[in-house]
Design a protein around this motif. Structure first.
Motif, PDB file in Angstrom:
ATOM      1  N   ASP A  53       0.859  -1.190   0.000  1.00 55.77           N
ATOM      2  CA  ASP A  53       0.000   0.000   0.000  1.00 55.77           C
ATOM      3  C   ASP A  53       0.889   1.231   0.000  1.00 55.77           C
ATOM      4  OD1 ASP A  53      -2.525  -1.411   0.321  1.00 55.77           O
ATOM      5  OD2 ASP A  53      -1.847  -1.831   2.346  1.00 55.77           O
ATOM      6  N   GLU A  81      -4.154  -7.484   7.285  1.00 57.28           N
ATOM      7  CA  GLU A  81      -5.088  -7.137   6.206  1.00 57.28           C
ATOM      8  C   GLU A  81      -6.163  -6.169   6.700  1.00 57.28           C
ATOM      9  OE1 GLU A  81      -4.752  -8.143   2.781  1.00 57.28           O
ATOM     10  OE2 GLU A  81      -2.843  -8.301   3.837  1.00 57.28           O
ATOM     11  N   ASP A  82      -6.648  -6.387   7.912  1.00 58.79           N
ATOM     12  CA  ASP A  82      -7.634  -5.471   8.492  1.00 58.79           C
ATOM     13  C   ASP A  82      -7.038  -4.077   8.686  1.00 58.79           C
ATOM     14  OD1 ASP A  82      -9.585  -7.395   8.545  1.00 58.79           O
ATOM     15  OD2 ASP A  82      -9.348  -7.877  10.682  1.00 58.79           O
ATOM     16  N   ARG A  84      -4.502  -2.769   7.074  1.00 57.57           N
ATOM     17  CA  ARG A  84      -4.265  -2.147   5.763  1.00 57.57           C
ATOM     18  C   ARG A  84      -5.543  -1.477   5.252  1.00 57.57           C
ATOM     19  NH1 ARG A  84      -2.254  -6.345   1.627  1.00 57.57           N
ATOM     20  NH2 ARG A  84      -2.382  -4.480   0.308  1.00 57.57           N
ATOM     21  N   ALA A  85      -6.682  -2.133   5.456  1.00 54.03           N
ATOM     22  CA  ALA A  85      -7.953  -1.565   5.022  1.00 54.03           C
ATOM     23  C   ALA A  85      -8.351  -0.382   5.896  1.00 54.03           C
ATOM     24  CB  ALA A  85      -9.044  -2.639   5.053  1.00 54.03           C
ATOM     25  N   GLN A  86      -8.154  -0.531   7.190  1.00 50.57           N
ATOM     26  CA  GLN A  86      -8.565   0.510   8.137  1.00 50.57           C
ATOM     27  C   GLN A  86      -7.772   1.795   7.945  1.00 50.57           C
ATOM     28  OE1 GLN A  86      -8.322  -0.785  12.202  1.00 50.57           O
ATOM     29  NE2 GLN A  86      -8.907   1.189  13.057  1.00 50.57           N
ATOM     30  N   TYR A  87      -6.486   1.648   7.631  1.00 51.80           N
ATOM     31  CA  TYR A  87      -5.621   2.823   7.529  1.00 51.80           C
ATOM     32  C   TYR A  87      -5.205   3.107   6.087  1.00 51.80           C
ATOM     33  CZ  TYR A  87      -5.445   2.832  12.584  1.00 51.80           C
ATOM     34  OH  TYR A  87      -5.801   2.896  13.916  1.00 51.80           O
ATOM     35  N   ALA A  88      -6.015   2.684   5.142  1.00 48.57           N
ATOM     36  CA  ALA A  88      -5.734   2.946   3.736  1.00 48.57           C
ATOM     37  C   ALA A  88      -5.575   4.443   3.497  1.00 48.57           C
ATOM     38  CB  ALA A  88      -6.856   2.389   2.866  1.00 48.57           C
ATOM     39  N   HIS A 127      -0.663 -13.271  -0.926  1.00 50.16           N
ATOM     40  CA  HIS A 127      -1.945 -13.761  -0.400  1.00 50.16           C
ATOM     41  C   HIS A 127      -2.043 -15.281  -0.503  1.00 50.16           C
ATOM     42  CE1 HIS A 127      -3.653  -9.871   0.369  1.00 50.16           C
ATOM     43  NE2 HIS A 127      -3.589  -9.491  -0.897  1.00 50.16           N
TER      44      HIS A 127
END
Length: 219
Positions: A53, A81-82, A84-88, A127
């Motif tokens: 990211d 993974e969570d 990465r999505a939360q702090y995109a 992945h």
């Protein structure tokens, strides 16, 4: 079986699994006390490091040294993974190889990821390796054919993949990451750095807390 009993047994089973994972994590972390040798130049990120990211200017840089066969890394994978999505957009997430000698397939897995990276498919292989870790991890012999099968499943050019695996430069690329990690004091995986500073992990929420503090507050 009555529903309350079933629920109790399920809860007990989950608790046991979590306890086992926690023990594995604690064992892999027991020697991790990053303390770089005096006088060594720290290198948490290189120009060819694999960025999952890209947060852009002002983003916090999170670096993970990982071993694809490491059970603790596998346990952290969904957490990462969570996050990465939360702090995109707020973090730049970088992963680096740190295959441990006690894991028979760890170097083979890293080679597979690096060979995929040469076809711009690093994240797809990243992945696949974690999602299938239980299938190939903890083997007594190397199983490069398993990883070649993943490359085929992902639609990679197999001739190019085979050439990359055979090329000594691919292994050298993996070893550069390992060497940088050792200079940073990494002794086990996963080991995390935020903006160049080692993250001390004593509980599952410590990584999220460190990221939240670095980006300026909880989400």
């Amino acid at each position: 079986m009555k529903t309350p009993v079933k629920a109790t047994l399920i809860a007990l089973g989950v608790a046991i699994v979590l306890a086992i994972v926690a023990i594995v994590y604690a064992m892999t972390q027991r020697a991790a006390d990053p303390a770089p040798p005096e006088g060594e130049r720290l290198q948490t990120v290189r120009t060819d490091s694999h960025v999952l990211d890209q947060g852009g200017d002002g983003a916090v840089t999170v670096v993970e040294f990982l071993d694809f066969e490491c059970e603790a890394c596998g346990a952290f994978y969904p957490i990462v993974e969570d996050l990465r999505a939360q702090y995109a957009g707020d973090i730049t997430y970088v992963v680096r190889y740190f295959p441990l000698p006690g894991h028979i397939n760890s170097t083979q897995a890293a080679l597979a990821a690096e060979a995929a990276a040469q076809q711009d498919r690093f994240e797809d292989m990243y992945h696949r390796l974690f999602e299938t870790q239980a299938q190939w991890g903890e083997n007594s012999v190397e199983t490069p054919e398993v990883f070649r099968g993943f490359a085929e499943d992902l639609g990679l050019d197999l001739a190019a993949y085979d050439a990359a695996i055979a090329d000594p430069a691919t292994l050298e690329r993996v070893q550069v990451d390992k060497s940088d990690g050792e200079k940073l004091g990494v002794r086990s995986t996963p080991s995390f750095f935020i903006d160049g500073e080692a993250v001390t992990l004593q509980a599952w929420g410590d990584l999220e807390a460190a990221i939240a503090e670095a980006v300026g507050g909880d989400r």
